[in-house]
Scaffold this active site. Structure first.
Site, PDB file in Angstrom:
ATOM      1  N   THR A 517      59.355  59.805  93.397  1.00 11.45           N
ATOM      2  CA  THR A 517      58.917  58.554  95.369  1.00 11.45           C
ATOM      3  C   THR A 517      57.465  58.240  95.574  1.00 11.45           C
ATOM      4  O   THR A 517      56.788  58.520  96.324  1.00 11.45           O
ATOM      5  CB  THR A 517      59.301  59.556  96.390  1.00 11.45           C
ATOM      6  OG1 THR A 517      61.246  59.194  95.700  1.00 11.45           O
ATOM      7  CG2 THR A 517      59.902  57.885  97.116  1.00 11.45           C
ATOM      8  N   HIS A 518      56.745  57.943  94.279  1.00 16.07           N
ATOM      9  CA  HIS A 518      55.717  57.821  94.669  1.00 16.07           C
ATOM     10  C   HIS A 518      55.072  55.983  94.716  1.00 16.07           C
ATOM     11  O   HIS A 518      54.608  55.659  93.179  1.00 16.07           O
ATOM     12  CB  HIS A 518      54.607  58.197  93.169  1.00 16.07           C
ATOM     13  CG  HIS A 518      55.178  59.755  93.988  1.00 16.07           C
ATOM     14  ND1 HIS A 518      54.671  60.850  93.310  1.00 16.07           N
ATOM     15  CD2 HIS A 518      55.795  60.881  95.139  1.00 16.07           C
ATOM     16  CE1 HIS A 518      54.855  62.030  93.236  1.00 16.07           C
ATOM     17  NE2 HIS A 518      55.630  61.790  94.533  1.00 16.07           N
ATOM     18  N   ASN A 519      55.721  54.814  94.875  1.00 17.70           N
ATOM     19  CA  ASN A 519      55.386  53.408  94.653  1.00 17.70           C
ATOM     20  C   ASN A 519      54.235  53.390  95.311  1.00 17.70           C
ATOM     21  O   ASN A 519      54.283  53.533  96.974  1.00 17.70           O
ATOM     22  CB  ASN A 519      56.677  53.138  95.458  1.00 17.70           C
ATOM     23  CG  ASN A 519      57.969  53.082  95.427  1.00 17.70           C
ATOM     24  OD1 ASN A 519      58.643  54.113  95.806  1.00 17.70           O
ATOM     25  ND2 ASN A 519      58.490  52.822  94.375  1.00 17.70           N
TER      26      ASN A 519
END
Lengths: 591, 254
Positions: A517-519
């Protein structure tokens, strides 16, 4: 009919780490602040409590704390030639939808991004020449320096109860920490977590290979702790239910147990949950915004909330979506490379090996969110010469466990049957005796990786979904190959009974399974309005009373997890608003 | 909009309501107290409570009967889970673990009906990298997939899946898992198999409150402790050593 409400000083869209920090700081500065959060309020006492929080099906598989894609999602494609289709359920990444946001369910990994990222183009051009950067790689300097951000990293780490070991205090290298990190003013607030067996044997192997292992810095309190604001933390219980779960021990650094309750006690603050912001309203001159419109999702009623300052603090992707829906700034066009809103979307890459050791006993269910040891020899280490390998960026390698729960984690050697007695025997044999080593790698910006509004699909409010165009490029494939070799060499040196080796991720990026979850990116910060959406204070170049705070501001993605700089930038922006903007409202940087 | 502001509600501690201070309240406050008590793991008493609960008289037998599956589908699912999870020295068979019951409940419930699934067209199959794209809820997918698999079985073996030999079942599952079987009517085999497989795994390893993993026998296979409260001291104590294989579920602590 839209009901127009009374104007407030500040409206905050989204109440996670960034919204929580800004809410606390600005209410303490005397401003009247309203926060609009699309999710509901949940509490540690009532929701993140035993025994119900220990439910892998509910929280990991069914995404109980996450964004509901039935109501709003994105469309995805790997390249502009493909039809973009809706991400019909979550998979690759998991934005939170609750008071506290994704910071309720994160693992707590907290890194300091440095000038290695902030001056990325200058660094590579200086050392390797302008031609070392591929033409379609749209990396650019961020317009901020590590020295400027250092006090704010410190502030965030002390707020969030980060456990770790410094590797460099004021230029002096510290044994046991990350020797490649940039100088920090002082130690972490808490000592490292107790190592588990898997991280210990990884540490030994990495050290023997000549690398520099250290405990991963993580916002999991290794001891009880009271932060400088007076927020109390319990000690981490290594329960194994960290990522995807709220913490019942109040040991995970999260805004719902720190900055948000402090803001809530301030009479200057009001939180409205179930409030879904649909648009930021522009003034007629286009140089300011006047507030936001939102829908109360409990009854569908629409409101306009006027505000002197608007802060977008939603999940990175949703911040970009709001900017596009509100027609603020020029949308980015990958063909002409004109425009900025939607530009430089980045993700992360990686590689994983699974090691099987007959006779060992790892108890993989016993871990903290940050029970890993890491090496930074191929990322922050600028002495690592990228030229022979021909890639920009780097990766961090870690050994240990993070949420090894049985629906999702049942390691088996390649070739094991998928069902039947032999499958069950292999499940029983290897669950306790396997460990993983993985790499998390940076993704450099590329002109074709970007966001815009989807022409076809709409959300529950009738608004266009945002379209994500993304794939890994040759640069990331090469880096993945390098990472896989390093991992496999370490793994082989540990003499496992069996090994599922790591390999480079070269298939197209896919929306399943979960990856990270590293956008990042989409409304990036920079030095001028021609190639960035925000200035160094995360202030919109177009509308000076609009700030867009989060990983949406990152011009490219690092190997590190993003929450360290997300938190630091939130404090940095809060100070800029309090000390500069309020005195003289207008652009804080002249275009 | 005042109602939507939960500031007041959120600020209130979760105080016991009604007639008395029951076990649930006790657990809540014990844990919160544990956090404040800071480092004192003794304040978090859940494992003792759990063990006491384990010693209590056995819970009534799980009620049987299906909420979603029809007779053919039930026969298919029972045959499937007993083939995939046979009784052996590792665990009881799939139906004795309640995996069929788990699947039925999941399909009858919110997930089966498409909770959290974006269900607006237009519909295209897309690339595998774009994930699930069928205009079907999981329950509809399951129903269509069982029907298509039984049609394949009737065509190939003259009987439905639940009535064919063990070796033939094995052949069918290999065909489904490798997409060597192609369904008449266009349902993608790969998508059906992925869903089928995922639900069997969930039925083995999710908490017993969902109907599967009966008696925590799935967790016992791997020595997974389930609803653990505290491991702070165990990290040192059990480093490299087996942890007692006595799983605890949510119901044991409720």
């Amino acid at each position: 009919m839209v009901t127009k409400l009374k104007e407030v000083d500040v409206v905050i869209v989204g109440l996670g780490w960034t919204g929580g920090i800004l809410a606390k700081e600005l209410t303490e500065a005397g401003l009247k602040v309203v926060a609009l959060e699309r999710g509901a309020q949940r509490s540690p006492e009532n929701d993140y409590s035993l025994p119900n929080i220990r439910d892998e099906l509910r929280y990991v598989v069914r995404h109980d704390l996450m964004q509901n894609t039935a109501r709003d999602t994105i469309t995805v494609r790997n390249n502009p030639q493909q039809d973009s289709l809706p991400m019909r359920r979550l998979g690759s990444f998991l934005p939170g939808e609750v008071v506290g946001g994704s910071a309720v369910h994160w693992s707590g990994h907290t890194w300091r991004w440095t000038d290695m990222e902030f001056k990325v183009r200058s660094n590579y051009e200086e050392r390797y020449g302008k031609k070392s950067i591929p033409e379609d790689m749209t990396i650019q300097d961020w317009g901020i320096s590590y020295a400027e951000l250092e006090p704010y990293y410190d502030r965030f780490e002390y707020t969030a109860a980060v456990s770790g070991k410094a590797g460099n205090i004021g230029g002096k290298i510290q044994a046991g920490g990350n020797v490649f990190e940039a100088p920090r003013a002082r130690e972490y607030p808490l000592p490292p977590l107790t190592p588990i067996l898997a991280s210990e044997i990884f540490t030994n192997a990495a050290r023997e290979a000549g690398y520099h292992p250290f405990p991963r810095p993580s916002a999991n309190a290794s001891q009880s702790y009271t932060n400088p604001d007076g927020s109390k933390f319990g000690a981490c219980q290594y329960c194994g239910y960290c990522q995807r779960f709220g913490c019942e021990a109040n040991a995970k650094g999260s805004p719902h147990i720190t900055v948000i309750p402090i803001a809530m006690r301030n009479p200057n603050f009001e939180l409205r949950t179930n409030a879904w912001v649909t648009k930021v309203l522009k003034a007629s001159d286009g140089k300011r915004v006047t507030g936001v419109t939102y829908t109360n999702v409990l009854n569908g009623e629409e409101f306009e909330q006027p505000a002197t300052i608007v802060l977008l603090c939603a999940y990175a992707i949703n911040n970009v979506h709001l900017m596009l829906l509100s027609d603020i700034g020029t949308p980015y066009d990958p063909v002409t490379q004109k425009g900025v809103i939607g530009k430089n979307y980045c993700y992360q890459t990686g590689a994983t090996a699974t090691l099987f050791f007959e006779g060992k006993h790892f108890n993989p269910f016993m871990n903290a969110g940050g029970s890993n040891a890491s090496i930074d020899d191929f990322h922050a280490n600028w002495d690592f010469d990228r030229a022979p390998h021909n890639f920009v960026g780097g990766y961090v390698v870690a050994g240990g466990f993070n949420t090894a729960l049985p629906i999702g984690y049942r390691p088996m050697p390649s070739g094991t049957p998928q069902w039947g007695s032999d499958w069950k025997r292999a499940t029983a044999k290897w669950y306790q005796t396997a460990m993983v080593i993985n790499a998390s790698g940076s993704v450099m910006a590329n002109r074709y990786n970007c966001f815009d509004l989807d022409p076809t699909y709409r959300n529950a409010f009738g608004l266009p979904l945002m379209r994500m165009t993304f794939d890994y490029k040759d640069n990331e494939h090469k880096m993945g190959g390098h990472a896989a070799k390093v991992i496999n060499d370490i793994a082989k040196s540990m003499n496992p009974t069996k090994l599922n080796p790591a390999s480079a991720r070269t298939d197209p990026w896919t929306v399943v399974p979960y990856q990270s979850t590293h956008n990042t990116g989409g409304t990036i910060m920079g030095t001028n309005p021609r190639d960035s959406a925000l200035n160094k204070y995360l202030q919109s170049w177009d509308c000076h009373n609009l700030f867009v705070i989060g990983a949406n501001a990152f011009p490219h993605n690092s190997a590190y997890n993003p929450t360290g700089p997300v938190g630091a930038l939130a404090y940095w922006t809060a100070d800029a608003i309090k000390n500069k903007y309020l005195k003289n409202p207008g652009p804080l940087v002249q275009a | 909009m005042k109602d939507a502001s939960s500031k007041d509600a959120a600020d209130k501690p979760a105080t016991p309501k009604g007639s008395g201070f029951d076990r649930r309240d006790f657990l809540k406050t014990a844990v919160v107290g544990g956090a404040a008590a800071a480092g004192s793991t003794a304040a978090i008493v859940a494992p003792e409570v759990a063990q006491a609960q384990q010693a209590a008289p056995a819970a009534p037998a799980t009620p049987t009967g299906y909420a979603f599956l029809n007779l053919d589908e039930a026969a298919f699912v029972e045959a499937l889970v007993d083939h995939m999870i046979p009784a052996d020295e590792v665990s009881p068979k799939g139906t004795d673990l309640g995996v069929n019951i788990y699947i039925d409940h999941a399909l009858a419930g919110a997930w089966g009906k498409g909770d959290r699934l974006y269900m607006q067209g237009p519909w295209k199959l897309g690339a595998p990298s774009q994930g699930y794209q069928l205009p079907l809820t999981p329950a509809q997918l399951y129903r269509a997939g069982i029907e298509a698999t039984n049609a394949h079985c009737r065509k190939t073996y003259g009987k439905t899946f639940d009535r064919i030999e063990d070796a033939q079942r094995q052949e069918v599952l290999v065909g489904l898992s490798t997409s060597k079987i192609v369904f008449d009517g266009g349902l993608p085999v790969r998508v059906f198999w992925t869903t089928l497989y995922q639900t069997v795994v969930e039925g083995m390893y999710s908490d017993p409150i969902y109907g599967g993993n009966r008696n925590k026998a799935g967790w016992a296979i791997i020595g997974f402790p389930g609803v653990i409260a505290v491991h702070h001291d165990d990290v040192e104590k059990y480093r490299g050593k087996p942890f007692p294989n006595k799983p605890v579920g949510i119901a044991d602590m409720s």
